[in-house]
Design a protein around this motif. Structure first.
Motif, PDB file in Angstrom:
ATOM      1  N   LYS A 146      -3.082   3.736   0.345  1.00 25.66           N
ATOM      2  CA  LYS A 146      -1.926   3.776  -0.129  1.00 25.66           C
ATOM      3  C   LYS A 146      -1.127   5.068  -0.788  1.00 25.66           C
ATOM      4  O   LYS A 146      -1.845   5.504  -1.763  1.00 25.66           O
ATOM      5  N   VAL A 147      -0.252   6.047   0.501  1.00 24.79           N
ATOM      6  CA  VAL A 147      -0.024   7.358  -0.132  1.00 24.79           C
ATOM      7  C   VAL A 147       1.418   7.639   0.009  1.00 24.79           C
ATOM      8  O   VAL A 147       2.491   6.358   0.679  1.00 24.79           O
ATOM      9  N   ASP A 148       1.958   7.777  -0.967  1.00 23.60           N
ATOM     10  CA  ASP A 148       3.516   7.963  -1.392  1.00 23.60           C
ATOM     11  C   ASP A 148       4.061   6.797  -1.546  1.00 23.60           C
ATOM     12  O   ASP A 148       5.721   6.509  -0.836  1.00 23.60           O
ATOM     13  N   GLY A 149       3.690   6.018  -2.434  1.00 23.36           N
ATOM     14  CA  GLY A 149       3.731   4.271  -2.467  1.00 23.36           C
ATOM     15  C   GLY A 149       3.483   3.614  -0.786  1.00 23.36           C
ATOM     16  O   GLY A 149       4.894   2.537  -0.724  1.00 23.36           O
ATOM     17  N   ASP A 166       2.256   4.263   8.400  1.00 25.19           N
ATOM     18  CA  ASP A 166       2.792   3.303   7.775  1.00 25.19           C
ATOM     19  C   ASP A 166       2.245   2.228   8.341  1.00 25.19           C
ATOM     20  O   ASP A 166       2.496   2.008   9.905  1.00 25.19           O
ATOM     21  N   VAL A 167       1.607   1.075   7.691  1.00 23.44           N
ATOM     22  CA  VAL A 167       1.600  -0.140   8.717  1.00 23.44           C
ATOM     23  C   VAL A 167       2.273  -0.864   9.316  1.00 23.44           C
ATOM     24  O   VAL A 167       1.969  -1.473  10.132  1.00 23.44           O
ATOM     25  N   VAL A 168       3.739  -0.741   8.453  1.00 26.01           N
ATOM     26  CA  VAL A 168       4.848  -1.489   8.983  1.00 26.01           C
ATOM     27  C   VAL A 168       5.785  -0.952  10.388  1.00 26.01           C
ATOM     28  O   VAL A 168       5.362  -1.809  11.075  1.00 26.01           O
ATOM     29  N   THR A 169       5.896   0.004   9.859  1.00 29.30           N
ATOM     30  CA  THR A 169       6.760   0.676  10.435  1.00 29.30           C
ATOM     31  C   THR A 169       6.040   1.647  12.018  1.00 29.30           C
ATOM     32  O   THR A 169       6.752   2.265  12.905  1.00 29.30           O
TER      33      THR A 169
END
Length: 239
Positions: A146-149, A166-169
């Motif tokens: 987790k980085v920068d939220g 980002d895993v999602v985007t």
């Protein structure tokens, strides 16, 4: 089984216990087989599904905040990546300081200049061009963090850069160089193109009395990092 019962003269209670034990043994063996198959299938799926870094779009604009964790230096960088035209621009705003243009071309030439009254300019020749969209091909996957939220997939390449996506985007979130410079991605606009006039080096860059032309190899730039010039020159100067 009837012969066994006759020869051994087993009592009904003993035979019941024998059948029950045999049944339980079959259940345990079957369960272990299923669990082992599940573990193997899960391992195969994990190997197949190991994420790969997303290939960069051919054109994008990104606003980055650079924090040097070793010197506490801060910069805001407007990054314009233009692969079809084989060029890359970093507009670097130093904290309470100057605004420096770093225009890079795939012909191994970079211009570093200001547009204010200081009229700074220097030309640098490198032995590599700009980064290709798939420059992270072959990077080593390190897992998630987790980085920068943001929950990110993490890769490293040549022990020189750590890349967080980002895993999602699938958008980049952060780059960290071994020098301590960390670039936090504030925006990422796919398809954004900077007007041609902003790429053009000013007239004073071609004044031979003022402009210095330097020829630099990757060995001179980063003797301890084989990818040093590739990443330094192509996207983030002065790492």
């Amino acid at each position: 089984m009837a012969n066994i019962k006759h020869k051994l003269r087993l009592s009904p209670a003993t035979m019941s216990l024998f059948y029950f034990s045999l049944f339980m043994l079959l259940v345990v063996v079957s369960g272990d087989t299923i669990r082992m198959k599940t573990i193997l299938e899960t391992s195969d799926e994990q190997l197949k599904e190991e994420p790969k870094p997303t290939i960069w779009p051919e054109q994008f604009h990104s606003v980055l905040v650079m924090n040097n964790t070793k010197t506490n230096e801060l910069q805001v960088v407007d990054l314009w990546y233009d692969w079809p035209n084989r060029r890359n621009l970093n507009l670097i705003q130093y904290q309470l300081g100057k605004k420096l243009y770093d225009v890079e071309y795939d012909n191994h030439t970079s211009y570093y200049f200001t547009r204010d009254a200081t009229r700074e300019c220097r030309t640098v020749h490198f032995d590599v061009g700009i980064l290709t969209p798939d420059w992270l091909h072959g990077a080593t996957y390190l897992g998630q963090a987790k980085v920068d939220g943001f929950l990110c997939n993490v890769w490293t390449k040549a022990d020189f850069v750590w890349y967080y996506e980002d895993v999602v985007t699938k958008r980049p979130v952060n780059w960290i160089f071994y020098t301590g410079r960390s670039f936090h991605v504030m925006s990422f606009e796919v398809g954004a193109v900077l007007q041609d006039s902003e790429w053009q080096a000013p007239v004073h860059c071609f004044d031979k009395k003022q402009n210095s032309i330097l020829g630099l190899s990757h060995q001179l730039l980063k003797p301890s990092a084989p990818m040093g010039s590739l990443i330094d020159r192509s996207v983030f100067p002065f790492v």
